[in-house]
Design a protein around this motif. Structure first.
Motif, PDB file in Angstrom:
ATOM      1  N   ASN A  76      43.350  41.437  45.024  1.00 28.66           N
ATOM      2  CA  ASN A  76      44.163  41.725  43.844  1.00 28.66           C
ATOM      3  C   ASN A  76      44.821  40.460  43.312  1.00 28.66           C
ATOM      4  O   ASN A  76      44.862  40.225  42.104  1.00 28.66           O
ATOM      5  CB  ASN A  76      45.241  42.769  44.160  1.00 28.66           C
ATOM      6  CG  ASN A  76      44.664  44.138  44.416  1.00 28.66           C
ATOM      7  OD1 ASN A  76      43.559  44.445  44.001  1.00 28.66           O
ATOM      8  ND2 ASN A  76      45.411  44.971  45.113  1.00 28.66           N
ATOM      9  N   LYS A  79      42.279  38.241  41.572  1.00 29.64           N
ATOM     10  CA  LYS A  79      41.965  38.746  40.227  1.00 29.64           C
ATOM     11  C   LYS A  79      43.096  38.430  39.262  1.00 29.64           C
ATOM     12  O   LYS A  79      42.861  38.012  38.126  1.00 29.64           O
ATOM     13  CB  LYS A  79      41.713  40.259  40.273  1.00 29.64           C
ATOM     14  CG  LYS A  79      40.421  40.642  40.946  1.00 29.64           C
ATOM     15  CD  LYS A  79      40.281  42.156  41.029  1.00 29.64           C
ATOM     16  CE  LYS A  79      39.093  42.543  41.870  1.00 29.64           C
ATOM     17  NZ  LYS A  79      39.024  44.001  42.071  1.00 29.64           N
ATOM     18  N   ALA A  80      44.327  38.620  39.692  1.00 23.42           N
ATOM     19  CA  ALA A  80      45.480  38.348  38.832  1.00 23.42           C
ATOM     20  C   ALA A  80      45.551  36.864  38.487  1.00 23.42           C
ATOM     21  O   ALA A  80      45.848  36.493  37.342  1.00 23.42           O
ATOM     22  CB  ALA A  80      46.770  38.796  39.510  1.00 23.42           C
ATOM     23  N   LEU A  82      43.015  34.761  38.365  1.00 24.71           N
ATOM     24  CA  LEU A  82      41.925  34.493  37.434  1.00 24.71           C
ATOM     25  C   LEU A  82      42.298  34.942  36.022  1.00 24.71           C
ATOM     26  O   LEU A  82      42.061  34.222  35.050  1.00 24.71           O
ATOM     27  CB  LEU A  82      40.640  35.183  37.908  1.00 24.71           C
ATOM     28  CG  LEU A  82      39.382  34.932  37.095  1.00 24.71           C
ATOM     29  CD1 LEU A  82      39.056  33.442  37.049  1.00 24.71           C
ATOM     30  CD2 LEU A  82      38.217  35.706  37.684  1.00 24.71           C
ATOM     31  N   ASP A  83      42.892  36.121  35.904  1.00 26.58           N
ATOM     32  CA  ASP A  83      43.346  36.611  34.600  1.00 26.58           C
ATOM     33  C   ASP A  83      44.389  35.675  33.999  1.00 26.58           C
ATOM     34  O   ASP A  83      44.373  35.402  32.799  1.00 26.58           O
ATOM     35  CB  ASP A  83      43.925  38.029  34.717  1.00 26.58           C
ATOM     36  CG  ASP A  83      42.859  39.076  34.991  1.00 26.58           C
ATOM     37  OD1 ASP A  83      41.662  38.776  34.796  1.00 26.58           O
ATOM     38  OD2 ASP A  83      43.229  40.192  35.409  1.00 26.58           O
ATOM     39  N   LEU A  84      45.299  35.198  34.833  1.00 30.42           N
ATOM     40  CA  LEU A  84      46.328  34.277  34.365  1.00 30.42           C
ATOM     41  C   LEU A  84      45.700  32.979  33.862  1.00 30.42           C
ATOM     42  O   LEU A  84      46.081  32.464  32.812  1.00 30.42           O
ATOM     43  CB  LEU A  84      47.329  33.986  35.485  1.00 30.42           C
ATOM     44  CG  LEU A  84      48.458  33.018  35.152  1.00 30.42           C
ATOM     45  CD1 LEU A  84      49.321  33.558  34.018  1.00 30.42           C
ATOM     46  CD2 LEU A  84      49.299  32.753  36.380  1.00 30.42           C
ATOM     47  N   LYS A  85      44.732  32.459  34.594  1.00 32.49           N
ATOM     48  CA  LYS A  85      44.048  31.234  34.176  1.00 32.49           C
ATOM     49  C   LYS A  85      43.335  31.441  32.838  1.00 32.49           C
ATOM     50  O   LYS A  85      43.373  30.582  31.963  1.00 32.49           O
ATOM     51  CB  LYS A  85      43.051  30.782  35.245  1.00 32.49           C
ATOM     52  CG  LYS A  85      43.696  30.166  36.452  1.00 32.49           C
ATOM     53  CD  LYS A  85      42.652  29.733  37.473  1.00 32.49           C
ATOM     54  CE  LYS A  85      43.307  29.131  38.702  1.00 32.49           C
ATOM     55  NZ  LYS A  85      42.316  28.741  39.710  1.00 32.49           N
ATOM     56  N   ARG A  86      42.676  32.598  32.688  1.00 38.95           N
ATOM     57  CA  ARG A  86      41.986  32.904  31.423  1.00 38.95           C
ATOM     58  C   ARG A  86      42.986  32.997  30.279  1.00 38.95           C
ATOM     59  O   ARG A  86      42.747  32.488  29.190  1.00 38.95           O
ATOM     60  CB  ARG A  86      41.198  34.197  31.554  1.00 38.95           C
ATOM     61  CG  ARG A  86      39.975  34.076  32.406  1.00 38.95           C
ATOM     62  CD  ARG A  86      39.235  35.389  32.499  1.00 38.95           C
ATOM     63  NE  ARG A  86      38.099  35.281  33.392  1.00 38.95           N
ATOM     64  CZ  ARG A  86      37.596  36.280  34.082  1.00 38.95           C
ATOM     65  NH1 ARG A  86      38.123  37.498  33.975  1.00 38.95           N
ATOM     66  NH2 ARG A  86      36.557  36.101  34.863  1.00 38.95           N
ATOM     67  N   SER A  87      44.090  33.651  30.535  1.00 42.04           N
ATOM     68  CA  SER A  87      45.132  33.805  29.521  1.00 42.04           C
ATOM     69  C   SER A  87      45.706  32.450  29.114  1.00 42.04           C
ATOM     70  O   SER A  87      45.914  32.175  27.931  1.00 42.04           O
ATOM     71  CB  SER A  87      46.236  34.718  30.044  1.00 42.04           C
ATOM     72  OG  SER A  87      47.280  34.818  29.113  1.00 42.04           O
ATOM     73  N   LYS A  90      43.202  30.665  26.943  1.00 42.32           N
ATOM     74  CA  LYS A  90      43.202  31.206  25.581  1.00 42.32           C
ATOM     75  C   LYS A  90      44.413  30.724  24.814  1.00 42.32           C
ATOM     76  O   LYS A  90      44.314  30.341  23.646  1.00 42.32           O
ATOM     77  CB  LYS A  90      43.175  32.738  25.613  1.00 42.32           C
ATOM     78  CG  LYS A  90      41.869  33.334  26.043  1.00 42.32           C
ATOM     79  CD  LYS A  90      41.946  34.845  26.116  1.00 42.32           C
ATOM     80  CE  LYS A  90      40.682  35.441  26.664  1.00 42.32           C
ATOM     81  NZ  LYS A  90      40.798  36.904  26.823  1.00 42.32           N
TER      82      LYS A  90
END
Length: 96
Positions: A76, A79-80, A82-87, A90
């Protein structure tokens, strides 16, 4: 009177409770205590008495539960992250 195996069992129960509550710092502290007990236990042949052997089996079972919970949470957090890095990526694209 408790012996090292029952102390280890009680500590492993605490570790399971901490992992279920996501109390990671407390879990780590218990793990350090547990390492000390294991170091003492392994100086002699393991589980000489039948009751110690039964306790050891309970410890192993509880430990498997702790490992399952911590592994699930590791996934978890990964995944969080990775999402933070993507955000963040962006956001930096929008700022350019």
């Amino acid at each position: 009177m408790n012996n090292a195996y029952t102390d280890l069992l009680e500590l492993t129960k605490k570790m399971l409770a901490h992992s279920e509550k996501k109390e990671w710092d407390e879990l780590i502290a218990c793990e350090k205590q547990r390492e000390e007990i294991i170091e003492e236990i392994t100086k002699e042949p393991l589980a000489a008495k039948s009751s110690d052997s039964d306790t050891l089996h309970k410890i192993i079972s509880l430990n498997e539960e702790v490992l399952t919970i911590t592994k699930e949470n590791q996934e978890n957090y990964s995944k969080a992250l990775l999402d933070l890095k993507r955000s963040t990526k962006k956001t930096s694209l929008y700022q350019e």
